[in-house]
Design a protein around this motif. Structure first.
Motif, mmCIF file in Angstrom:
data_model
loop_
_atom_site.group_PDB
_atom_site.id
_atom_site.type_symbol
_atom_site.label_atom_id
_atom_site.label_comp_id
_atom_site.label_asym_id
_atom_site.label_seq_id
_atom_site.Cartn_x
_atom_site.Cartn_y
_atom_site.Cartn_z
ATOM 1 N N ILE A 94 0.874 -1.182 0.000
ATOM 2 C CA ILE A 94 0.000 0.000 0.000
ATOM 3 C C ILE A 94 0.907 1.227 0.000
ATOM 4 O O ILE A 94 1.671 1.453 0.938
ATOM 5 C CB ILE A 94 -0.930 0.040 1.229
ATOM 6 C CG1 ILE A 94 -1.798 -1.226 1.310
ATOM 7 C CG2 ILE A 94 -1.817 1.294 1.185
ATOM 8 C CD1 ILE A 94 -2.659 -1.319 2.565
ATOM 9 N N LEU A 95 0.821 2.008 -1.074
ATOM 10 C CA LEU A 95 1.635 3.220 -1.197
ATOM 11 C C LEU A 95 0.893 4.367 -0.507
ATOM 12 O O LEU A 95 -0.176 4.771 -0.953
ATOM 13 C CB LEU A 95 1.854 3.567 -2.671
ATOM 14 C CG LEU A 95 2.404 2.453 -3.579
ATOM 15 C CD1 LEU A 95 2.559 2.963 -5.007
ATOM 16 C CD2 LEU A 95 3.720 1.931 -3.068
ATOM 17 N N ALA A 96 1.464 4.862 0.587
ATOM 18 C CA ALA A 96 0.792 5.925 1.352
ATOM 19 C C ALA A 96 1.796 6.942 1.871
ATOM 20 O O ALA A 96 1.688 7.430 2.998
ATOM 21 C CB ALA A 96 0.005 5.304 2.511
ATOM 22 N N ALA A 97 2.799 7.263 1.037
ATOM 23 C CA ALA A 97 3.886 8.115 1.512
ATOM 24 C C ALA A 97 3.805 9.559 1.019
ATOM 25 O O ALA A 97 4.561 10.405 1.469
ATOM 26 C CB ALA A 97 5.232 7.516 1.085
ATOM 27 N N GLY A 98 2.883 9.838 0.105
ATOM 28 C CA GLY A 98 2.825 11.177 -0.483
ATOM 29 C C GLY A 98 2.326 12.240 0.477
ATOM 30 O O GLY A 98 1.723 11.938 1.510
ATOM 31 N N GLU A 99 2.541 13.508 0.089
ATOM 32 C CA GLU A 99 2.158 14.598 0.984
ATOM 33 C C GLU A 99 0.807 15.214 0.655
ATOM 34 O O GLU A 99 0.393 16.183 1.292
ATOM 35 C CB GLU A 99 3.239 15.674 1.023
ATOM 36 C CG GLU A 99 3.477 16.376 -0.295
ATOM 37 C CD GLU A 99 4.585 17.416 -0.194
ATOM 38 O OE1 GLU A 99 4.787 17.989 0.885
ATOM 39 O OE2 GLU A 99 5.246 17.647 -1.210
#
Length: 193
Positions: free
Chosen positions: A7-12
């Motif tokens: 799960i990609l959840a690193a953006g701002e």
């Protein structure tokens, strides 16, 4: 076949103005929907990759509910988050295929993830994508044959580029609700109407 989920959840969430991971739809955060879908699925291993606002976001879900790791290089773009997740999955107990998910598609559920896995088993194809709005995208499954290409992505390149380059090995699972994602306050308002 052992399946992993990243799960990609690193953006701002620059367009939304605050972390979309903690934006709410009905009674849950967008991130919680993604975690629930991953945990409810038949996938063997799951990892959530956090970056911007990680400490704030971690307070919104039970830490033990899913393995979560930081991407200190999140500013380098989405590809660095995907690579971090894949490295983690392959470190101790490698997977044969991986499903890439985002945290801003509230209609992704365990049923869809299981359908991606089942479609791979049935067709033997190396890439299984979700189809919506006359295109395709995430959640998307990649077999091990594509791991090196995933690891060589840079900047904000998404994995879709790899799928486009290998359309002969691509199967699409219809998912009309996949077009719903949250990038702006207006998206969130429309979703909660």
């Amino acid at each position: 076949m052992k399946t992993g989920i990243i799960i990609l959840a690193a953006g701002e969430s620059s367009r939304l103005g605050y972390p979309k991971q903690i934006a709410r739809y009905k009674d849950k955060t967008l991130l919680q929907y993604a975690i629930d879908a991953a945990n409810g699925s038949k996938a063997d291993k799951k990892v959530l990759v956090l970056g911007a606002f990680k400490d704030e976001i971690k307070k919104t879900f039970p830490g033990a509910s899913i393995a979560n790791i930081p991407n200190p290089n999140w500013k380098e773009g989405m590809s660095s988050t995907l690579i971090r997740g894949l490295e983690y999955l392959q470190k101790i107990d490698p997977v044969d295929q991986v499903i890439v998910m985002l945290c801003d598609q509230p209609f992704v559920d365990a049923k869809l993830i299981n359908k991606l896995i089942a479609t791979q088993e049935k067709t033997g194809k190396g890439i299984i994508a979700s189809g919506y709005s006359k295109t395709f995208g995430v959640p998307i499954l990649f077999g091990m044959a594509y791991f090196d290409e995933l690891m060589s992505l840079t900047g904000d390149e998404g994995a879709k580029k790899i799928a486009v380059a290998h359309e002969d090995d691509l199967e699409i699972v219809p998912f009309p609700k996949g077009k719903t994602d949250v990038d702006t306050e207006a998206d969130l308002r429309d979703l909660n109407l």
